[in-house]
Design an enzyme around this catalytic site. Structure first.
Site, PDB file in Angstrom:
ATOM      1  N   ASP A 214     -11.198  -2.451  -6.511  1.00 29.13           N
ATOM      2  CA  ASP A 214     -10.952  -1.869  -5.193  1.00 29.13           C
ATOM      3  C   ASP A 214      -9.664  -2.462  -4.625  1.00 29.13           C
ATOM      4  OD1 ASP A 214     -12.457  -0.283  -2.840  1.00 29.13           O
ATOM      5  OD2 ASP A 214     -11.376  -1.982  -1.990  1.00 29.13           O
ATOM      6  N   ASN A 222      -2.531   2.694   4.373  1.00 29.16           N
ATOM      7  CA  ASN A 222      -2.254   4.107   4.659  1.00 29.16           C
ATOM      8  C   ASN A 222      -1.821   4.307   6.104  1.00 29.16           C
ATOM      9  OD1 ASN A 222      -2.573   5.436   2.226  1.00 29.16           O
ATOM     10  ND2 ASN A 222      -4.752   5.766   2.483  1.00 29.16           N
ATOM     11  N   ASP A 231      -0.603   7.279  -1.848  1.00 26.85           N
ATOM     12  CA  ASP A 231      -0.798   8.021  -3.097  1.00 26.85           C
ATOM     13  C   ASP A 231       0.052   7.439  -4.225  1.00 26.85           C
ATOM     14  OD1 ASP A 231      -2.621   9.697  -1.949  1.00 26.85           O
ATOM     15  OD2 ASP A 231      -1.266  11.404  -1.725  1.00 26.85           O
ATOM     16  N   GLU A 257      -9.922   4.583  -3.149  1.00 28.16           N
ATOM     17  CA  GLU A 257      -9.078   3.515  -3.698  1.00 28.16           C
ATOM     18  C   GLU A 257      -9.815   2.679  -4.735  1.00 28.16           C
ATOM     19  OE1 GLU A 257     -10.873   1.789   0.143  1.00 28.16           O
ATOM     20  OE2 GLU A 257     -10.303   3.721  -0.694  1.00 28.16           O
TER      21      GLU A 257
END
Length: 340
Positions: A214, A222, A231, A257
Site C-alpha cells: 500500500d 493526490n 496516476d 493504491e
C-alpha cells in the site's frame, strides 16, 4: 491438434484425466477437459513438459497458464489460420482498393478526353453538319461519369470495410484484456488474483506466500499534486513491481493504491526479501513536476506478508496480510510486517 482416437481410447483417456484433475484441483470446464485429455494422451510433448513444470511449481495448473497452454498447443493452428485468413482478406481488399483507384483515374481521364473531343468538334463546326455525333459523345461522357461515380462509391465501401475489420480486431483484443488486466498499470487485476489464489490454495500441498503493498498517504498525495500525478506514481510502481516479480510470481493491482504479489512455492523469508526490495525502490522514486520544477521525493509504502497456512482459505490469508499491513501503517509506515 487433431485426435484420431477410437471410442475405447477416448474413454480411457477421459478415465485417466478426470482423477488427475481432481487430484490437482483443476476446475472442470471444457477448456481443462481438453487440456488434460491431451496431457494423458501424451501426443503433445511440449504441452506435457509445461504442465509438469506448472504442477511442480504451483501444485496445480493456474487458470492463466491453462489458458495459455490451450492457445499454444490445442488451438494454435486454428488461431494461426484465422490470422492468415484475416491477413489474406485485408490483402485482397487492399488490392481491390488499388484497382478501384486505378479504375477511377482511367475513367476520369477517359471522361476528360471525351469532353475535350466534344469541345474540339464544336469548335470545328462538325456538329452542325451531324448532330448525331454530338449526341453520341454527350451520351458517352455521361455514362463514363456515372461509371466513375459508381467506382468511387465502391472504393468508399472498401475503405469502410477495412476500417471496420481493424476496429473489430482492436475491440476483440481490448475485451480480452479488459477481463483480466488493469488498464492503468498493465498488471493483472483483482479478478485474476482471486481466481488464481483460490485455485493454488485448493491444492492439498499448496505452498504460497502473499505480499500486500500500500502506497503511504496516497490520498494526501493526490490532494496535493493532483490525480494525474497520482496516476503516474501508480503506473511507475506497477511497472517496477512487474519487472521485479517475474513468473511464477503473480503481481496484481489489488485496488486503488494497493498492490499484491502471490509467490507460489515461496516461504515467508523470500517474500520479506522481495518486499524490502520493492519498498526501497519505491522510496527512491523521484518525480519532477514540469510546471514548478519541484522534485517529489516523499513516496513510501507499507507491506504485509502472510504465508498460507494448511487448510486456510485465500480470504483468511489475505485478511492476515491486511492486518500485518495495517500494523506497518500504525508503526510509522515505510516498513514490512509479517502476519501472525
Amino acid at each position: 491438434m487433431k485426435f484420431a482416437d477410437n471410442p475405447n481410447q477416448a474413454a480411457e483417456c477421459l478415465r485417466q484425466a478426470i482423477p488427475l484433475m481432481v487430484k490437482y484441483s483443476i476446475p472442470p470446464n471444457p477448456l481443462n477437459y481438453s487440456l488434460w485429455y491431451a496431457y494423458v494422451s501424451n501426443v503433445i510433448p511440449g504441452l506435457n513438459t509445461q504442465m509438469d513444470k506448472a504442477l511442480e511449481t504451483y501444485g496445480t495448473c493456474p487458470s492463466i497458464i491453462s489458458e495459455q497452454m490451450f492457445r499454444d498447443f490445442l488451438i494454435k493452428e486454428e488461431i494461426d489460420n484465422a490470422e492468415d485468413l484475416q491477413t489474406a482478406l485485408m490483402a485482397v481488399m487492399g488490392s481491390l482498393e488499388s484497382e478501384a483507384s486505378s479504375t477511377i483515374e482511367n475513367a476520369e481521364a477517359f471522361s476528360d478526353m471525351l469532353e475535350d473531343s466534344l469541345q474540339a468538334l464544336q469548335a470545328s463546326h462538325v456538329i452542325e453538319q451531324d448532330e448525331n455525333v454530338a449526341g453520341i459523345i454527350e451520351k458517352l461522357t455521361a455514362n463514363t461519369q456515372a461509371m466513375s461515380d459508381t467506382t468511387k462509391q465502391f472504393q468508399s465501401k472498401i475503405d469502410e470495410a477495412q476500417a471496420e475489420i481493424a476496429t473489430l480486431k482492436q475491440e476483440l483484443e481490448k475485451s480480452r484484456q479488459d477481463a483480466s488486466v488493469d488498464a492503468l498499470t498493465g498488471l493483472f487485476n483483482r479478478r485474476v488474483f482471486d481466481m488464481e489464489f483460490s485455485q493454488i490454495a485448493s491444492s492439498k500441498d499448496a505452498k504460497v506466500t502473499l505480499v500486500m503493498i500500500d502506497i503511504d498517504h496516497f490520498k494526501k498525495f493526490n490532494d496535493t499534486y493532483g490525480h494525474l500525478m497520482g496516476d503516474k506514481v501508480l503506473q511507475y510502481v506497477g511497472k517496477m513491481v512487474k519487472e521485479l516479480c517475474l513468473p511464477p510470481l503473480l503481481p496484481v493491482r489489488f485496488g486503488g493504491e494497493e498492490f499484491a504479489v502471490l509467490l507460489p512455492g515461496k516461504d515467508t523469508a523470500t517474500a520479506v526479501q522481495l518486499a524490502e526490495t520493492i519498498r526501497s525502490k519505491i522510496k527512491a522514486i523521484r518525480i519532477k513536476q514540469k510546471k514548478s520544477g519541484e522534485v517529489i521525493s516523499s513516496i513510501t509504502s507499507s507491506f504485509g506478508v502472510a504465508e498460507l497456512i494448511p487448510g486456510e482459505t485465500p480470504d483468511a490469508c489475505t485478511g492476515r496480510a491486511d492486518v500485518a499491513l495495517y500494523k506497518a501503517k500504525q508503526n510509522g509506515r515505510d516498513q514490512v510486517q509479517i502476519a501472525n
